[in-house]
Design a protein around this motif. Structure first.
Motif, PDB file in Angstrom:
ATOM      1  N   GLY A 244       2.147   6.718  -7.016  1.00 18.09           N
ATOM      2  CA  GLY A 244       1.194   7.668  -7.586  1.00 18.09           C
ATOM      3  C   GLY A 244       1.612   9.107  -7.348  1.00 18.09           C
ATOM      4  O   GLY A 244       1.535   9.953  -8.251  1.00 18.09           O
ATOM      5  N   ALA A 245       2.073   9.405  -6.118  1.00 17.21           N
ATOM      6  CA  ALA A 245       2.489  10.774  -5.802  1.00 17.21           C
ATOM      7  C   ALA A 245       3.732  11.175  -6.590  1.00 17.21           C
ATOM      8  O   ALA A 245       3.802  12.277  -7.151  1.00 17.21           O
ATOM      9  CB  ALA A 245       2.755  10.892  -4.297  1.00 17.21           C
TER      10      ALA A 245
ATOM     11  N   SER B  24       2.349   1.743  -3.453  1.00 24.11           N
ATOM     12  CA  SER B  24       1.349   2.196  -4.420  1.00 24.11           C
ATOM     13  C   SER B  24       1.061   3.683  -4.262  1.00 24.11           C
ATOM     14  O   SER B  24       1.011   4.429  -5.255  1.00 24.11           O
ATOM     15  CB  SER B  24       0.061   1.390  -4.249  1.00 24.11           C
ATOM     16  N   ALA B  25       0.876   4.140  -3.014  1.00 25.24           N
ATOM     17  CA  ALA B  25       0.621   5.561  -2.776  1.00 25.24           C
ATOM     18  C   ALA B  25       1.825   6.407  -3.166  1.00 25.24           C
ATOM     19  O   ALA B  25       1.698   7.486  -3.763  1.00 25.24           O
ATOM     20  CB  ALA B  25       0.265   5.779  -1.305  1.00 25.24           C
ATOM     21  N   TYR B  26       2.988   5.914  -2.826  1.00 32.34           N
ATOM     22  CA  TYR B  26       4.219   6.637  -3.151  1.00 32.34           C
ATOM     23  C   TYR B  26       4.397   6.750  -4.666  1.00 32.34           C
ATOM     24  O   TYR B  26       4.736   7.822  -5.187  1.00 32.34           O
ATOM     25  CB  TYR B  26       5.410   5.903  -2.530  1.00 32.34           C
TER      26      TYR B  26
ATOM     27  N   TRP C 200       0.817  -1.207   0.000  1.00 31.64           N
ATOM     28  CA  TRP C 200       0.000   0.000   0.000  1.00 31.64           C
ATOM     29  C   TRP C 200       0.856   1.266   0.000  1.00 31.64           C
ATOM     30  O   TRP C 200       0.559   2.230  -0.719  1.00 31.64           O
ATOM     31  CB  TRP C 200      -0.935  -0.008   1.218  1.00 31.64           C
ATOM     32  N   VAL C 201       1.911   1.282   0.794  1.00 36.30           N
ATOM     33  CA  VAL C 201       2.794   2.449   0.828  1.00 36.30           C
ATOM     34  C   VAL C 201       3.449   2.664  -0.531  1.00 36.30           C
ATOM     35  O   VAL C 201       3.531   3.790  -1.035  1.00 36.30           O
ATOM     36  CB  VAL C 201       3.868   2.286   1.931  1.00 36.30           C
TER      37      VAL C 201
ATOM     38  N   LEU D  10       6.407   9.797   2.314  1.00 38.46           N
ATOM     39  CA  LEU D  10       6.338   8.331   2.247  1.00 38.46           C
ATOM     40  C   LEU D  10       7.695   7.690   1.968  1.00 38.46           C
ATOM     41  O   LEU D  10       7.854   6.478   2.148  1.00 38.46           O
ATOM     42  CB  LEU D  10       5.354   7.907   1.164  1.00 38.46           C
TER      43      LEU D  10
END
Length: 333
Positions: A122-123, A118-120, A115-116, A158
Motif C-alpha cells: 500500500g505504501a 500488505s502494508a508495504y 501483514w508486512v 518496511l
C-alpha cells in the motif's frame, strides 16, 4: 582395559562393534519434499528486488535525485506486482492470501509476512502513483505528491522486513538445509535484495544520479557473498547438498554473477553506461540464482535420510558432551 581408555561415546567401555550406519526403511525419504516449484523462487526474488528498489527510491527522494526516485518507485511496484502473481500462482487460489489477513499471529512468520507485505504494498503503491499522475490533473497530482514522500519512507522502513521474512519463513520448517542455515539465510536474502535493487537502479537511472545505486549494489553483493560463505562453512553434514547437481549449478552461477556485477559496479559503471547496464543485469541474474539455489538445496536435503538424521545425531552428541563436561566440573568431583 585401562580405566583411562574410553569408547567413542565418551564412556569408559570400548565398543565391541562399530557404530551402525543409519539407513531409512527401504531407503525411503523420512521427510516429504516441499511441493514448491520455481515459481516460489521467482516470488522471493521479485519481493527482494522490490524491497531494494523501494529503499533506493527513498534515498533518491531525500538526496534530490528524481530519476533514481522514479525508477526505484516504479521498478519496485512492478516487481511487487510480478512477485504477487507468482505467489498467487503458487497458492493456487487467490483468496488464500486474503484469508491470512483474518488473524495476526506474532509467532507465525507467514502471518507477520502477510501483514508486512500488505502494508508495504500500500505504501509503495501510494508513492509510485505520484510518478505517473499527469500534471494537468492538478488536484490529484497535488494530493499524490503531498503523500508520496511519507509513503515512500514508510515503504523503505518496511523494506528490510519484506526482503528477509521469506528467509525466516523457510528456516522455520523441518527442511534440513533451510533450518540449519537459519542464522545466515536472512542476511543472504537481505544482501541479495540490496544488490538486485542497486542493479536495477544502475540500469534505469542515468549515471550522474546512480551513485547510491552503485554503492548499494556493491555493499549488498559483499554482504550476500560473506553471509553465504559463513553459511556454507557452518552447515556441517547438511552442507553436502550444495555440491549436488542442481543446487550447485544455481549457487555457483549466483556467486560468479554477483561478484562480477559488484566488480563492474565498483570499477566501470561510473564511466560507462554499457558497463552499468551489464553489471546491473549480472546482479539481477545473480540474485535470482541465489533464490533458486536455496530452494533446490532445501528440496535436495529432504531426499537423503542422512541429511535429516545426521544433524539431529550431531546435536544430541554435542548435548551429551556438554552435559558430561558439566558433571565433571561440578563441585565435589
Amino acid at each position: 582395559m585401562s580405566p583411562r581408555q574410553r569408547g567413542d561415546d565418551g564412556g569408559r567401555e570400548q565398543r565391541m562393534v562399530p557404530r551402525a550406519e543409519f539407513r531409512s526403511y527401504y531407503g525411503r525419504q523420512i521427510l516429504k519434499s516441499p511441493v514448491w516449484k520455481d515459481d516460489i523462487a521467482y516470488y522471493f526474488f521479485l519481493g527482494g528486488l522490490s524491497a531494494g528498489s523501494a529503499l533506493l527510491a527513498a534515498g533518491g527522494d531525500l538526496t534530490d535525485r528524481p530519476a533514481l526516485r522514479r525508477s526505484g518507485r516504479l521498478g519496485g511496484l512492478v516487481a511487487l506486482i510480478g512477485g504477487t502473481y507468482y505467489l498467487i500462482a503458487d497458492l493456487g487460489r487467490p483468496e488464500r492470501f486474503h484469508h491470512m489477513l483474518r488473524v495476526a499471529k506474532p509467532t507465525s512468520p507467514m502471518s507477520m509476512g502477510t501483514w508486512v507485505l500488505s502494508a508495504y504494498g500500500g505504501a509503495l503503491g501510494a508513492a509510485a502513483v505520484a510518478e505517473v499522475v499527469p500534471a494537468r490533473w492538478r488536484r490529484l497530482a497535488t494530493l499524490t505528491r503531498s503523500t508520496a514522500r511519507p509513503a515512500g519512507l514508510a515503504a523503505a522502513v518496511l523494506a528490510p522486513a519484506v526482503a528477509s521474512y521469506t528467509a525466516v519463513l523457510l528456516s522455520h520448517t523441518a527442511v534440513p538445509f533451510w533450518n540449519t542455515a537459519k542464522d545466515e539465510l536472512p542476511f543472504v536474502f537481505v544482501g541479495s535484495a540490496a544488490a538486485s535493487g542497486g542493479g536495477l537502479g544502475m540500469i534505469l537511472a542515468p549515471r550522474d544520479q546512480a551513485g547510491p545505486a552503485r554503492r548499494m549494489a556493491v555493499l549488498g553483493a559483499v554482504a550476500e557473498l560473506a553471509a553465504e560463505q559463513r553459511m556454507e562453512g557452518r552447515l556441517g553434514l547438511v552442507g553436502g547438498v550444495v555440491h549436488e547437481e542442481k543446487p550447485k549449478k544455481f549457487l555457483t552461477a549466483a556467486k560468479v554473477l554477483t561478484a562480477g556485477g559488484a566488480v563492474g559496479a565498483a570499477l566501470f559503471a561510473r564511466r560507462s553506461r554499457t558497463a552499468a547496464v551489464l553489471s546491473g543485469a549480472a546482479l539481477l541474474a545473480g540474485s535470482l540464482c541465489t533464490r533458486l539455489g536455496v530452494l533446490h538445496a532445501g528440496i535436495a536435503s529432504t531426499k537423503d535420510p542422512k541429511y535429516v538424521v545426521g544433524p539431529q545425531r550431531e546435536e544430541l552428541a554435542q548435548q551429551e558432551q556438554l552435559a558430561q563436561r558439566e558433571r565433571l566440573s561440578a563441585p565435589g568431583r
